[in-house]
Design an enzyme around this catalytic site. Sequence first.
Site, PDB file in Angstrom:
ATOM      1  N   LYS A  65      -5.240  20.841 -26.276  1.00 24.70           N
ATOM      2  CA  LYS A  65      -5.809  22.058 -26.887  1.00 24.70           C
ATOM      3  C   LYS A  65      -7.150  22.469 -26.268  1.00 24.70           C
ATOM      4  CE  LYS A  65      -3.290  21.425 -31.138  1.00 24.70           C
ATOM      5  NZ  LYS A  65      -3.277  21.167 -32.565  1.00 24.70           N
ATOM      6  N   ASP A 101      -4.589  26.408 -36.305  1.00 24.71           N
ATOM      7  CA  ASP A 101      -4.545  25.126 -37.030  1.00 24.71           C
ATOM      8  C   ASP A 101      -5.346  25.192 -38.329  1.00 24.71           C
ATOM      9  OD1 ASP A 101      -2.890  23.652 -35.380  1.00 24.71           O
ATOM     10  OD2 ASP A 101      -4.524  22.814 -34.187  1.00 24.71           O
TER      11      ASP A 101
END
Length: 280
Positions: A65, A101
């Site tokens: 990420k 997220d």
Amino acid sequence: MSHYAVFGHPVSHSLSPRIHAEFGRQTGIALDYTAIEATPAGFAQALDAFAAAGGKGANVTLPLKEAAFALCSVTSERARRAGAVNTLTRNDGQWHGDNTDGIGLVRDLTARLGLDLRGRRTLLLGAGGSARGVAPALLDAGVSELVIANRTPERADALVDLLGEPGRAHSRYWNDLVNEGDFALIVNATSASRDGLQEFSLPFALAASRTLAVDLNYGEAAIPFLAWAQAAGCRDRVDGLGMLVEQAAAAFELWHGVRPDTAGVYATLRGKDASLVTAD
Ligand code: NDP
């Protein structure tokens, strides 16, 4: 047919292809969504190849990420606050990065489970890509304090610096947590159990009966932390399956402009209609 994918290492465990296929069926949008294995060293090349083959969007999972953030030409405010990207969209020949997220976790805890995060003194374990994604969202959800502990302390320090809220967010050495008192919310954002860790070694004094324990992991990978939480006396214990579905729904909405229904997909994946997941 539009092409989408999730990149990770390892990625074979990912439920994202199943979730996006279900969202596509539900909304009548034709898409294909595959899982692509990419090491950190090979990620940029794999993403280029995906774009060249017509890839329109991608999710990114561990440990890519932060690398995904660096590869984007354009980033959302959410992604910049996290320094991490989990959702990539191809626009005008460039990758645009966002991070769903945090909103995924907060929606699962507040909208699905009806929990109130406001005023909770919070411990975040981990400072990798997913911890970076959820930390700003926890602050926005009104936690009173965010203490971040990570195996590599420098990464926790870097995350605290990025958050820029010295009054509310602090880092602590993992070994000093014993002196921290108890927390009303403890979030495990480490991949320790994927590395083979069988038992979480944390002081029981971190938890009280009203403590909500949340593991971003799900399935077998959530067992060690949720077992610790149960032994420590935490009343509410939640795994990451609901967050997984919610962050996927937010990515789907970014790509297709339609918000899919998450409840049915969650219930199917869970296999039963549990309101709170416990380690019982
Ligand atoms: P990263 O690889 O970016 O970060 C891993 C984190 O775990 C780092 O903080 C790392 O510490 C820590 N860690 C790894 N092994 C150990 C260990 N043995 N002991 C203590 N700490 C350890 O991964 P992500 O942040 O992307 O993902 C973390 C976990 O969260 C994964 O298991 C992933 O599946 C899950 N996740 C679930 C989501 C959901 O939707 N439910 C979404 C995102 C992630 P260090 O810095 O010292 O290496």
